[in-house]
Design an enzyme around this catalytic site. Sequence first.
Site, PDB file in Angstrom:
ATOM      1  N   ILE A  98      20.057 -22.237   5.250  1.00 17.10           N
ATOM      2  CA  ILE A  98      18.817 -23.286   4.928  1.00 17.10           C
ATOM      3  C   ILE A  98      19.193 -24.298   3.270  1.00 17.10           C
ATOM      4  O   ILE A  98      20.300 -23.624   2.544  1.00 17.10           O
ATOM      5  CB  ILE A  98      18.099 -21.986   4.081  1.00 17.10           C
ATOM      6  CG1 ILE A  98      18.068 -20.693   4.767  1.00 17.10           C
ATOM      7  CG2 ILE A  98      16.961 -22.220   3.054  1.00 17.10           C
ATOM      8  CD1 ILE A  98      17.917 -19.791   4.387  1.00 17.10           C
ATOM      9  N   CYS A  99      18.392 -25.385   3.704  1.00 14.83           N
ATOM     10  CA  CYS A  99      19.198 -26.069   2.342  1.00 14.83           C
ATOM     11  C   CYS A  99      17.658 -26.195   1.442  1.00 14.83           C
ATOM     12  O   CYS A  99      16.623 -26.621   1.536  1.00 14.83           O
ATOM     13  CB  CYS A  99      19.560 -27.934   3.184  1.00 14.83           C
ATOM     14  SG  CYS A  99      18.976 -28.452   2.144  1.00 14.83           S
TER      15      CYS A  99
END
Length: 161
Positions: A98-99
């Site tokens: 997840i960014c």
Amino acid sequence: MTSASASSRKALSKIACNRLQKELVEWQVNPPAGFKHKATDNLKRWVIEVNGAPGTLYAGEMYQLQVDFPEHYPMEAPQVIFVPPAPMHPHIYSNGHICLDILYDSWSPAMTVSSICISILSMLSSSPAKQRPADNDRYVKNCKNGRSPKETRWWFHDDKV
């Protein structure tokens, strides 16, 4: 061996254990809407069910987050990933990474698992389209052999989704 896997073998500090036990009790009393902690006997790794918010692209869908806590939590951010299959989102890679800045550069010890979950649900809910990041294939290929997302130098440039 990656630094993340080496650190995952270390026991939690007393501060981390106390904080996680407090968060777990709070979660049982007042869980964030749309989330369910899957009970295990492992305080270092939480598995959390995520239900897509009503009225969004993810309504009615269920995903799982895996949260791995470092020895010095909350001074150090936990590693948070989606257990594949991960939702299609411009900031979520197909390997579950997840960014999201609060998981890395913008982490604060005042944050909790609940606040992380709410941020992830908000990120999902604001997405106008289900799609992978443009560099998904390259990134996932470079993450073979269990590389931690915490070893990535993220570029946080898009806060619209």
